[in-house]
Design an enzyme around this catalytic site. Structure first.
Site, short mmCIF file in Angstrom:
data_model
loop_
_atom_site.label_atom_id
_atom_site.label_comp_id
_atom_site.label_asym_id
_atom_site.label_seq_id
_atom_site.Cartn_x
_atom_site.Cartn_y
_atom_site.Cartn_z
N LYS A 67 0.88 -1.22 -0.24
CA LYS A 67 -0.08 0.07 0.00
C LYS A 67 0.63 1.22 -0.09
CE LYS A 67 -3.88 -0.30 2.14
NZ LYS A 67 -4.64 -0.47 3.40
N ARG B 111 -3.57 2.82 8.40
CA ARG B 111 -3.85 1.68 7.90
C ARG B 111 -2.64 0.88 7.83
NH1 ARG B 111 -8.60 2.36 4.11
NH2 ARG B 111 -9.14 4.38 4.32
N GLY C 288 -8.13 -7.23 4.47
CA GLY C 288 -9.11 -7.09 5.68
C GLY C 288 -8.30 -7.91 6.91
N MET D 83 -5.58 -7.12 8.71
CA MET D 83 -4.82 -6.33 9.87
C MET D 83 -5.80 -5.01 9.91
SD MET D 83 -0.90 -6.87 9.07
CE MET D 83 -0.97 -6.42 7.32
N ARG E 242 -3.58 -1.48 -6.01
CA ARG E 242 -2.78 -2.88 -6.03
C ARG E 242 -3.27 -3.49 -7.25
NH1 ARG E 242 -5.54 -4.76 -0.36
NH2 ARG E 242 -7.45 -5.13 -1.21
N HIS F 245 -16.18 -7.73 2.10
CA HIS F 245 -15.09 -8.87 2.41
C HIS F 245 -15.10 -10.15 2.12
CE1 HIS F 245 -13.50 -11.89 5.67
NE2 HIS F 245 -12.35 -10.84 5.57
N ARG G 16 0.80 -47.29 -9.73
CA ARG G 16 0.84 -48.16 -8.60
C ARG G 16 0.12 -49.49 -8.70
NH1 ARG G 16 -0.26 -42.22 -6.07
NH2 ARG G 16 -1.38 -42.61 -7.70
N ARG H 196 5.45 -49.13 -10.98
CA ARG H 196 5.91 -49.26 -10.00
C ARG H 196 5.59 -50.90 -9.50
NH1 ARG H 196 5.19 -45.79 -4.74
NH2 ARG H 196 3.27 -47.34 -4.68
N GLU I 41 14.32 -42.96 -3.10
CA GLU I 41 13.40 -42.74 -1.91
C GLU I 41 14.01 -43.03 -0.80
OE1 GLU I 41 9.78 -44.75 -2.53
OE2 GLU I 41 10.96 -46.35 -3.60
N SER J 182 13.52 -42.24 -10.70
CA SER J 182 12.39 -41.61 -10.28
C SER J 182 12.21 -41.18 -8.75
CB SER J 182 11.22 -42.26 -10.62
OG SER J 182 9.92 -41.46 -10.46
N CYS K 297 8.21 -38.22 -8.76
CA CYS K 297 6.95 -38.76 -8.86
C CYS K 297 6.06 -38.90 -7.59
CB CYS K 297 6.86 -40.40 -9.46
SG CYS K 297 7.57 -41.41 -8.14
N TYR L 37 11.51 -35.08 -16.13
CA TYR L 37 10.27 -34.80 -16.03
C TYR L 37 9.62 -34.76 -14.72
CZ TYR L 37 9.86 -39.73 -14.76
OH TYR L 37 10.32 -40.86 -14.22
#
Length: 888
Positions: free
Chosen positions: A27, A97, A106, A108, A341, A457, A568, A624, A751, A770, A837, A857
């Site tokens: 602001k 403000r 809204g 604060m 804003r 609001h 899976r 998997r 993993e 992966s 994954c 990927y």
């Protein structure tokens, strides 16, 4: 210690600009920017966010020098306006403000009309020539200062106002005459003194100092903390405080206040959008206390001010090159800007605005791609109401935030949160929402209010959250205490709804329906398809999906998935009769019996893979092998064990004994993944055989199939040295028998920390990696992902952790292991394909990390595929231009 704490703006010059958001808050920085470009902004000064940080560091005390700099800034204000603080005839009145670097609408505190005192009000009411305005301003100050600064709950003041209106037989605040307002003020002062045990401050300077402190305190209010948690906002210094000369929209019929957007924030249409009120202050519009008028009607009543508003609107959108959310006031036909804003908007609007602004030449395609928050695309990827379905319309309000929501009625934020925790879908029904309702708004599937407008609001927060909202539905008579809504229709018929009743709300039309209206699936088309096309032309990362069924695969492909990164196989084991065969295999006492049970499973598994391969024709499919421990396929409650014994015709004690044998103290670290394949090779053999038989079958029919077999929970290369020859032996056998070969790869999931550290050895056998980031996070942190709810939210609240590491990848720790594994793996095998994954594959921040470290990927659930595609494109733009964007 920070030397400079206050920054002045006024008379066409400001100490700061739009680039200073971190220091001055959003602001304050934009007030400075508007001042610098010559727009009509009331002068003021901003107390920096650094000062807020110092306030908390100093034990919630002002840092040295702040009060002196406030006094100096007030003197500058007095000189600029020719007014004086505390002067009863020509007083300087100011607002106070909040304004953090990231917008928190809204959340604060704000105090208006600071500078009036009980002794000043009589002479001021005479000198200003408008006694009603003066007493109304005094009333508002007592209420806002009492509530915001001193903690006197607003309802105490509201009760007194309601009593006076009832006594004088008027409906609206604006209907009260001067004597009525005087009585209200007398009552307000008594409320203030009763609850604070002190008189209202007679010193305007004291009012300012206490208001500044209250704004700082509001940074750590429960509602502000919760908002930051919901929106994952962290690492900020705190809030700035903007002290600004008051201009008044409540001085008569040639005065007004309003909130507006340069384009429609719900749809993105390039039309001026907003609301205004004649003879009102800004709080009246935002709080939904009075129902405002559409902004386009302002030209009928205040033509000169409206013409200036249109001029400023065009300047600001061109200057900031984005949709602007503006607040303004008109005082005696003079127009003033109070705030601008980047406007919060729905995902629908964000996409349309980005595409249209690029077409207009206001921004380029790279900037357009940055303009849409990837996470917000969730709003576009879920169902809307079926236009062909029957429906029972019961009410109509304002279409405040688009989308379809179906749920039961909840009447308070606390009720909504509790019922959500119990698994219910609820619609939060309120007369109007307030910042304290933030938790309930977050957990509700939709929001319905009886008052308030398109910039209330409820509307603003709902749009920011992507929640459907219908506001200002005046047909609703809500009794929150009784938990009922009475709706009086146009025909005069009355209908009553309670907590157990289901309603449907359409935030795109503002219509409310009785019961649950069926929904239809979304389609990627129009502006969305165009934006995603731009994203695809920019991104380097491929995006795959996690899919276990042909339907999941089909949905993901429609959303642009470039293959399956995680299929899976264990999810297939629970369907229909196959769970019986799985349990036979688990109960088997020897290899022969296990193979007999697995033989029954083989056709099921093959059929599953045939369907998936067909759905992903021409794209890779990573499968998997069995990962979870075997005990997960057996019932643990006695009642279900009895049913299993009856169905399988085996003794009950045999089932109990096997359950006991398979019990583990920590199953996530136990007998699972490749360990099952090492001890029971026949399980892996059946699965691999089903994969290759399915691949050969569809390949013979012309389907392009690219299977990738993934072995989970590998800890050491020795496990792969044991398992891979067996995979290849089955492949050779199937291919020889079928007289047909298909290309395939065998790789592993990384993993476990040990696997990451020894990735150079593992890459000697594995053709791809992966990263299973769910388990890798669990193993790295030593957190059980099933139990983190008891402490991780507190860690995030205290900023011990920036985010829940199971939602957004821990880049410093888990991310470092990923980088090590990539470097080591590709050091051994230069063409090593590497992906991710876990569900982190659909988290925008994690996707950006994956781009930076060179993954090939990411893979995520079907509905998050577009999110990952856009995030991957944004990662490229940010890396090449350093650009970023936020409407937060």
């Amino acid at each position: 210690m920070v030397d400079k704490l206050t920054y002045f703006f006024g008379n066409g010059k400001a100490e700061g600009s739009a680039k200073d958001k971190v220091l001055l808050g959003g602001k304050g920085a934009n007030l400075a920017e508007m001042t610098n470009i010559g727009l009509p902004v009331p002068p003021g000064f901003t107390i920096s966010t650094e000062c807020c940080a110092a306030y908390y560091k100093n034990g919630e005390k002002f840092p040295d020098g702040l009060e002196q700099q406030i006094d100096e800034s007030i003197k500058l204000l007095e000189d600029a306006l020719g007014k004086k603080l505390g002067d009863p005839v020509n007083p300087l009145l100011v607002s106070c403000r909040s304004g953090a670097a990231v917008s928190m609408p809204g959340m604060m505190d704000t105090v208006l009309n600071i500078g009036l005192t009980e002794k000043m009000i009589d002479p001021f009411s005479k000198s200003c020539g408008n006694p009603r305005f003066a007493w109304d301003a005094w009333r508002r100050l007592i209420n806002m200062f009492g509530d915001t600064v001193m903690g006197v709950d607003h309802h105490h003041f509201e009760a007194e106002l309601a009593a006076v209106k009832k006594q004088r037989k008027v409906k609206l605040d604006t209907d009260l005459d001067v004597d009525g307002l005087k009585e209200v003020c007398q009552r307000y002062l008594k409320v203030y003194e009763k609850h604070t045990k002190e008189k209202f401050p007679a010193s305007p300077r004291e009012q300012i100092v206490k208001s500044v402190k209250a704004v700082f305190q509001s940074w750590m209010s429960p509602r502000a903390i919760k908002y930051r948690q919901i929106n994952e906002i962290s690492g900020l210094n705190g809030t700035a405080v903007n002290v600004q000369a008051m201009v008044f929209g409540n001085m008569g019929e040639d005065c007004a206040t309003g909130v507006c957007f340069t384009r429609d924030p719900s749809t993105g249409e390039n039309v001026f959008y907003g609301e205004f009120l004649i003879n009102a202050q800004g709080e009246d519009v935002v709080a939904g206390i009075r129902t405002p008028q559409p902004i386009v009607r302002m030209g009928d009543t205040l033509p000169d001010a409206y013409a200036e508003l249109l001029r400023v609107k065009d300047i600001l959108e061109k200057h900031f090159k984005d949709v602007q959310d503006m607040e303004f006031t008109v005082e005696h036909n003079h127009f003033y800007m109070l705030q601008t804003r980047n406007g919060k908007r729905t995902a629908h609007a964000a996409v349309r605005v980005a595409v249209e602004m690029a077409a207009e030449g206001l921004i380029d395609q790279n900037t357009a791609v940055l303009r849409v928050d990837p996470a917000s695309l969730d709003q576009l990827l879920h169902p809307s109401f079926d236009p062909k379905a029957p429906r029972d319309q019961i009410a109509k309000g304002l279409p405040a935030s688009p989308g379809a929501a179906v749920g039961k009625l909840a009447f308070t934020a606390e009720e909504a949160e509790k019922r959500f925790a119990d698994g219910e879908k609820v619609i939060l029904v309120r007369k109007e929402t307030s910042p304290e309702d933030i938790g309930g708004m977050q957990t509700a599937v939709g929001i319905l209010t009886s008052t308030g407008g398109m910039t209330s609001h409820a509307a603003v927060v709902a749009r920011g959250m992507g929640k459907p909202c219908v506001a200002g539905c005046g047909e609703l008579d809500i009794d929150a205490k009784a938990g009922t809504v009475i709706i009086k229709g146009a025909t005069g018929k009355t209908r009553k709804f309670g907590r157990k009743d289901t309603i449907s709300i359409d935030g795109s039309t503002g219509i409310v329906f009785s019961g649950a209206v069926p929904t239809v699936k979304p389609k990627v088309s129009g502006d969305f398809a165009k934006l995603m096309g731009w994203a695809d032309s920019i991104r380097k990362l491929q995006v795959r999906t996690n899919a276990d069924t042909p339907n999941d695969a089909k949905v993901a492909r429609e959303f642009g998935a470039q293959g399956i990164g995680l299929c899976r196989t264990e999810h297939m084991f629970f369907e229909g009769d196959r769970i019986v065969a799985v349990r036979e295999m688990i109960l088997a006492a020897n290899e022969k019996d296990r193979r007999a049970a697995l033989k029954k499973l083989l056709p099921y598994q093959k059929k599953d893979f045939v369907g998936i391969f067909k759905a992903m024709d021409g794209l890779p499919v990573t499968i998997r092998l069995l990962d979870p421990p075997l005990h997960e396929f057996l019932p643990h409650e006695e009642k279900n064990q009895r049913e299993m014994a009856r169905q399988m015709k085996v003794p009950m004690d045999r089932i109990k004994r096997r359950v006991t044998e398979l019990h583990e103290s920590n199953p996530m670290l136990g007998f699972r993944g490749c360990r099952l394949a090492v001890v029971f090779p026949e399980i892996q053999e059946m699965q691999v055989r089903a994969i290759f038989m399915a691949a050969v079958e569809v390949a013979k029919k012309g389907v392009k199939v690219y299977p990738e077999i993934m072995i989970p929970i590998v800890n050491t290369v020795k496990e792969l040295e044991f398992l891979l020859p067996r995979v290849r032996a089955v492949a050779d056998e199937v291919f020889a028998k079928a007289g047909k070969k298909v290309e395939y790869k065998v790789g592993t999931m990384i993993e476990l920390p040990r696997a990451a550290i020894t990735a150079d050895q593992i890459a000697k056998e594995a053709e791809f990696f992966s990263f299973g980031t769910n388990d890798l996070t669990q193993m790295t942190f030593g957190f059980s992902r099933d139990d983190v709810a008891s402490f991780v939210p507190k860690y995030v609240e205290l900023e011990i952790l920036p985010k829940d590491p199971f939602n957004s990848l821990d880049q410093e720790g888990v991310g470092e292991l990923i980088k090590i594994a990539i470097q080591k793996g590709r050091g051994t095998r230069s063409d090593l394909k590497v992906g991710i994954c876990g569900e982190h594959g659909g988290d925008p921040a994690s996707v950006e990390f994956c781009h930076r470290v060179g993954l090939n990927y990411v893979s995520c659930s079907p509905y998050r595929v577009p999110i990952a595609r856009l995030a991957a494109a944004q990662a490229v733009v940010k890396a090449t231009t350093g650009g970023s964007y936020s409407t937060k």
